[in-house]
Scaffold this active site. Structure first.
Site, PDB file in Angstrom:
ATOM      1  N   ARG A  40       0.801  -1.222   0.000  1.00  0.00           N
ATOM      2  CA  ARG A  40       0.000   0.000   0.000  1.00  0.00           C
ATOM      3  C   ARG A  40       0.834   1.272   0.000  1.00  0.00           C
ATOM      4  O   ARG A  40       0.565   2.210  -0.748  1.00  0.00           O
ATOM      5  CB  ARG A  40      -0.912   0.056   1.238  1.00  0.00           C
ATOM      6  N   THR A  41       1.803   1.311   0.886  1.00  0.00           N
ATOM      7  CA  THR A  41       2.489   2.588   1.074  1.00  0.00           C
ATOM      8  C   THR A  41       3.211   3.013  -0.203  1.00  0.00           C
ATOM      9  O   THR A  41       3.014   4.117  -0.706  1.00  0.00           O
ATOM     10  CB  THR A  41       3.464   2.497   2.261  1.00  0.00           C
ATOM     11  N   LYS A  70      26.274  -3.973  -1.556  1.00  0.00           N
ATOM     12  CA  LYS A  70      27.735  -3.803  -1.628  1.00  0.00           C
ATOM     13  C   LYS A  70      28.265  -3.067  -0.410  1.00  0.00           C
ATOM     14  O   LYS A  70      29.410  -2.639  -0.394  1.00  0.00           O
ATOM     15  CB  LYS A  70      28.097  -3.014  -2.896  1.00  0.00           C
ATOM     16  N   ARG A  91      11.425   3.862   3.194  1.00  0.00           N
ATOM     17  CA  ARG A  91      11.017   2.932   4.261  1.00  0.00           C
ATOM     18  C   ARG A  91      12.254   2.167   4.692  1.00  0.00           C
ATOM     19  O   ARG A  91      13.036   1.702   3.847  1.00  0.00           O
ATOM     20  CB  ARG A  91       9.940   1.971   3.768  1.00  0.00           C
ATOM     21  N   HIS A 119       5.130   6.111  11.327  1.00  0.00           N
ATOM     22  CA  HIS A 119       4.598   5.970   9.977  1.00  0.00           C
ATOM     23  C   HIS A 119       3.576   7.097   9.809  1.00  0.00           C
ATOM     24  O   HIS A 119       2.377   6.867   9.720  1.00  0.00           O
ATOM     25  CB  HIS A 119       3.943   4.592   9.842  1.00  0.00           C
TER      26      HIS A 119
HETATM   27  C1  NCD Z   1       2.148  -1.019   8.078  1.00  0.00           C
HETATM   28  C2  NCD Z   1       3.637  -0.842   8.214  1.00  0.00           C
HETATM   29  O1  NCD Z   1       4.409  -1.160   7.312  1.00  0.00           O
HETATM   30  O2  NCD Z   1       4.030  -0.342   9.251  1.00  0.00           O
HETATM   31  N1  NCD Z   1       1.670  -1.206   6.777  1.00  0.00           N
HETATM   32  C3  NCD Z   1       1.239  -0.100   6.106  1.00  0.00           C
HETATM   33  O3  NCD Z   1       2.025   0.746   5.738  1.00  0.00           O
HETATM   34  N2  NCD Z   1      -0.075   0.047   5.910  1.00  0.00           N
HETATM   35  C4  NCD Z   1       1.578  -1.979   9.007  1.00  0.00           C
HETATM   36  C5  NCD Z   1       2.142  -3.373   9.054  1.00  0.00           C
HETATM   37  O4  NCD Z   1       3.017  -3.761   8.300  1.00  0.00           O
HETATM   38  O5  NCD Z   1       1.668  -4.101   9.921  1.00  0.00           O
END
Ligand code: NCD
Length: 421
Positions: A40-41, A70, A91, A119
């Site tokens: 999703r993100t 590397k 991320r 997040h």
């Molecule tokens: C979340 C995350 O990556 O923190 N996912 C997201 O971005 N909707 C939640 C998760 O992975 O549980």
């Protein structure tokens, strides 16, 4: 709160008149670089950018397909990617990685999931989803169920809810509560207090019928708070989270993890409780609930792109679409001459060449927070830089040292190593 109001207005404009924004970022490039898995993100950031007319550079598996393999440092990678793009979404599994990246990239860096700490854009998605239903978050009660210790969506959400005046009901799985220190920061930052409420359902989920509730200090005391732990009668929303198994040592997890059951929704407490989940879900949220009128989690996921459009517009076109109060990293005086961060998962401990950095918060005694992950520097002694004399933290001598001469230490040995005695 002006930021949230403007944010909700912008999201509404984007939903109503998408064509007005179709060329807003023509000629701009977004780089997404993800060191952890995502559906999703990343895709919603990329969808958002394309809907605004911009182009994308994507590294969906940075662990396997970038120069990380590397041995390149995050800060070098970010410096290079920042030279190719106008904005970066990152991320990473280390706490504080996005703040380190923001120091190196020389273009805006948006946190797309930072260790177990934050997040923030997911929280804006969560708020936007609830705001659309309610028109306000003030005085609403939102439960957060599951692994709130390792779940970054839960931590960011509490922060956002407190900024919006909502009541927060943490319902941690046994052994998966956040640290007391985290909650204390929320209480003092937003002038909140803690009370207790109870309900038999809580025992089924957390092992304890009594739960804490965080609420604005000035809130009127409704019928909820007559006794010590009165029964909670109404829950406006429940945010369910999965066990963050990738962030724990398997040995940590012994007990049963709470899962919502269809009969839980028959309780009067849950009569109009909206169900949210950042997804992906596991057993904690069975698909049999998907058709329920209260289930909002796929709607929540659908809000991802439009919310991120608002963020990109504010970041790259503040001339027309600024969101006042959307600030970059925490500011403040920095202190470099302290020992390393006590958080093992802090990026400052994992990255080569990265010295620790600390922010000084004066409230009223100086507190030192890691400039990357916000961990507290555990001060035990304070030295005077001019005399090289060392004093216990709460000793009377400490108040006599001029602010510019204060040198905090985490131990007597650390001080001795620098010539303080
Ligand atoms: C979340 C995350 O990556 O923190 N996912 C997201 O971005 N909707 C939640 C998760 O992975 O549980």
């Amino acid at each position: 709160m002006p930021f949230l109001q403007e944010f909700h207005n912008r999201v509404r404009e984007l939903e109503r008149e998408p064509e007005r924004f179709a060329d807003a970022l023509r000629g701009k490039l977004l780089a997404t670089i993800f060191y952890e898995a995502s559906t999703r993100t990343r895709l919603s950031f990329e969808a958002a950018f394309q809907r605004l007319g911009g182009g994308i550079l994507s590294v969906p598996d940075a662990m396997g397909q970038s120069s990380f393999k590397k041995g390149e440092s995050l800060s070098d990678t970010m410096r290079v990617i920042g030279g190719y793009s106008d904005v970066v979404v990152l991320r990473h599994s280390a706490d504080g990685a996005s703040r380190l990246a923001a120091r190196s990239a020389r273009v805006p860096v948006i946190n797309g999931g930072d260790g177990r700490l934050g997040h923030p854009t997911q929280s804006l998605v969560d708020l936007a989803t609830l705001h659309r239903e309610w028109g306000t978050l003030r005085d609403k009660t939102v439960g957060i169920l599951g692994d709130v210790r390792h779940g970054r969506t839960a931590r960011s959400l509490v922060w956002a809810l407190a900024a919006s005046g909502a009541r927060v009901l943490p319902l941690p799985a046994p052994g998966f509560d956040w640290e007391a220190d985290f909650e204390k920061r929320i209480l003092s930052r937003f002038e909140y207090r803690v009370s207790q409420v109870s309900h038999p359902l809580f025992a089924r989920w957390t092992g304890n019928p009594v739960a804490r509730i965080l609420e604005p200090r000035g809130a009127r005391q409704g019928q909820l708070f007559l006794d010590d732990a009165p029964t909670l009668r109404h829950l406006d929303a429940l945010y369910i989270t999965r066990l963050q198994f990738e962030r724990l040592d398997r040995k940590d997890f012994m007990g049963a993890y709470p899962a919502l059951r269809p009969e839980d929704l028959d309780e009067s407490l849950m009569e109009s409780t909206l169900l949210l989940h950042p997804l992906p879900r596991r057993e904690e949220l069975p698909p049999v609930l998907d058709g329920d009128r209260r289930s909002l989690y796929f709607e929540q996921a659908r809000m991802g792109p439009v919310v991120r459009q608002a963020i990109f517009l504010a970041t790259l076109r503040p001339d027309r679409w600024a969101l006042p109060g959307l600030r970059p990293m925490p500011a403040g005086r920095e202190e470099e001459a302290l020992d390393s961060c006590p958080n093992e998962n802090c990026i400052s401990n994992l990255e080569v060449f990265q010295p620790p950095a600390w922010r000084v918060i004066n409230r009223p005694r100086a507190v030192f927070l890691c400039a990357f992950c916000d961990a507290h520097f555990p001060v035990t002694h304070v030295g005077c830089r001019s005399s090289k004399r060392l004093h216990p933290l709460h000793g009377p001598e400490v108040t006599k040292i001029h602010a510019e001469n204060l040198q905090p230490f985490a131990s007597r040995d650390a001080a001795a190593a620098r010539g303080y005695s």
